[in-house]
Enzyme design. Structure first.
Site, mmCIF file in Angstrom:
data_model
loop_
_atom_site.group_PDB
_atom_site.id
_atom_site.type_symbol
_atom_site.label_atom_id
_atom_site.label_comp_id
_atom_site.label_asym_id
_atom_site.label_seq_id
_atom_site.Cartn_x
_atom_site.Cartn_y
_atom_site.Cartn_z
ATOM 1 N N ARG A 197 27.506 29.941 -51.344
ATOM 2 C CA ARG A 197 26.648 29.120 -52.205
ATOM 3 C C ARG A 197 27.343 27.839 -52.674
ATOM 4 N NH1 ARG A 197 24.496 32.172 -49.749
ATOM 5 N NH2 ARG A 197 23.073 33.833 -50.342
ATOM 6 N N SER A 245 17.199 34.006 -56.901
ATOM 7 C CA SER A 245 18.324 34.760 -57.467
ATOM 8 C C SER A 245 18.974 33.929 -58.568
ATOM 9 C CB SER A 245 19.352 35.078 -56.384
ATOM 10 O OG SER A 245 18.795 35.931 -55.409
ATOM 11 N N GLU A 279 23.483 31.043 -60.494
ATOM 12 C CA GLU A 279 23.287 30.413 -59.196
ATOM 13 C C GLU A 279 22.332 29.221 -59.313
ATOM 14 O OE1 GLU A 279 21.320 31.804 -54.993
ATOM 15 O OE2 GLU A 279 22.965 33.030 -55.758
#
Length: 327
Positions: free
Chosen positions: A201, A252, A322
């Site tokens: 990520r 998420s 995130e």
């Protein structure tokens, strides 16, 4: 260049000055108008994000191609106006007060073209504003395999590169060949995927927020179009079954901590359905914070802080957001 907050939070240069100075607004409006660059003022940001949260943008710019984008960015710099690049808004939480700068809607950069490399491989180049869904559909139509994992990810190509989007054990870096972008001097550059520092990520673009992704090139392999479609439908079915797609969210909410899964830790702490105002931990998937109606940015951030504190106290794990919080 605008100052940046630590971590995932983009902050105002001076948090005591919520509104841009009138002379700055006038100067940028005049400059954009003179160059016939498309923009609006006071555009509500909530409709442009999957969370459906966020106040107005001082400027909402909608360049139709890379040259309009470059000129818009140049004028923002010349007038001291900070910029936020927005794709599909699927991983973004805007502040309730909005954004006192220019939000650049990247969806105008949506071209796609493909070319054969050899009998087995095909190269597809997609604009940063193109959705991953349409890129996956094109791959399937051409009978190409390699992007099945991405078919349900709701973001754009640029956003996917920025955070090295992934699912079901695969990541964009697995198929990425190169990325073309504007650097800090607004010069056109192309770098191979190996030079993009792509990790879980993250990518080199996260470390260089002044760079602006224009397009990405992936290399896919010839396969069975029917098998590719079947796999995509299988993964989409899994998403619908396990994820709270019926509620606004930013996907998420927390990154996966080393050695564990955020959703399992949150569930283990008894936080399924936990609420703060209009925001809640999803009953269906504890890794998602959802907007049950009327949730504010403040609600979401307070909920995240409470969840992080409880998980830390009960399990010892530190959860990291995130989603990108933009203030």
């Amino acid at each position: 260049a605008p100052s940046r907050g630590l971590g995932d939070v983009y902050k105002r240069q001076d948090t005591t000055e919520v509104f841009m100075q009138e002379q700055t607004i006038t100067a940028l409006r005049t400059a954009l108008t003179a160059q016939q660059l498309p923009f609006a003022q006071g555009e509500p940001l909530a409709p442009h994000t999957t969370f459906k949260i966020g106040g107005p943008a001082a400027f909402w710019c909608t360049p139709r191609d890379a040259e309009q984008l470059r000129r818009t960015l140049q004028l923002c710099r010349e007038n001291g106006v900070r910029v936020y690049l927005l794709g599909n808004g699927s991983n973004t939480l805007f502040d309730d007060a909005g954004f006192d700068g220019a939000v650049i809607d990247m969806r105008g950069l949506s071209g796609m073209e493909n070319s054969s490399l050899d009998t087995d491989a095909v190269r597809i180049t997609a604009g940063a504003g193109q959705t991953l869904g349409r890129l996956c559909s094109k791959a399937q139509t051409l009978g190409l395999t390699g992007l099945e994992f991405a078919c349900g990810i709701p973001g754009t190509v640029g956003g996917a590169v920025y955070m090295n989007a992934g699912a079901y054990g695969n990541e964009l870096k697995d198929v990425l060949e190169s990325v073309t972008f504007l650097d800090s001097d607004l010069q056109l550059r192309t770098l191979p995927a190996a030079d993009l520092a792509m990790g879980y990520r993250t990518s080199i673009f996260e470390q260089n927020p002044d760079w602006c992704i224009l397009s990405a090139t992936v290399v896919l392999h010839r396969g069975d179009g029917a098998a590719v479609l079947a796999r995509m439908q299988e993964l989409l079915g899994k998403r619908r079954e396990k994820q709270p797609l019926e509620w606004p969210s930013a996907g998420s909410t927390f990154k996966r901590p080393a050695g564990a899964f955020a959703a399992a830790l949150i569930d283990q702490c008894g936080l399924r359905g936990y609420r703060h105002g209009g925001a809640a931990v999803s009953d269906k998937h504890c890794g998602f914070v959802v907007n049950l109606g009327g949730a504010t940015c403040a609600d979401v951030l307070a909920l995240c802080d409470e969840v992080r504190a409880i998980v830390k106290e009960k399990t010892g794990y530190d959860l990291e957001k995130e989603i990108r919080v933009v203030r």
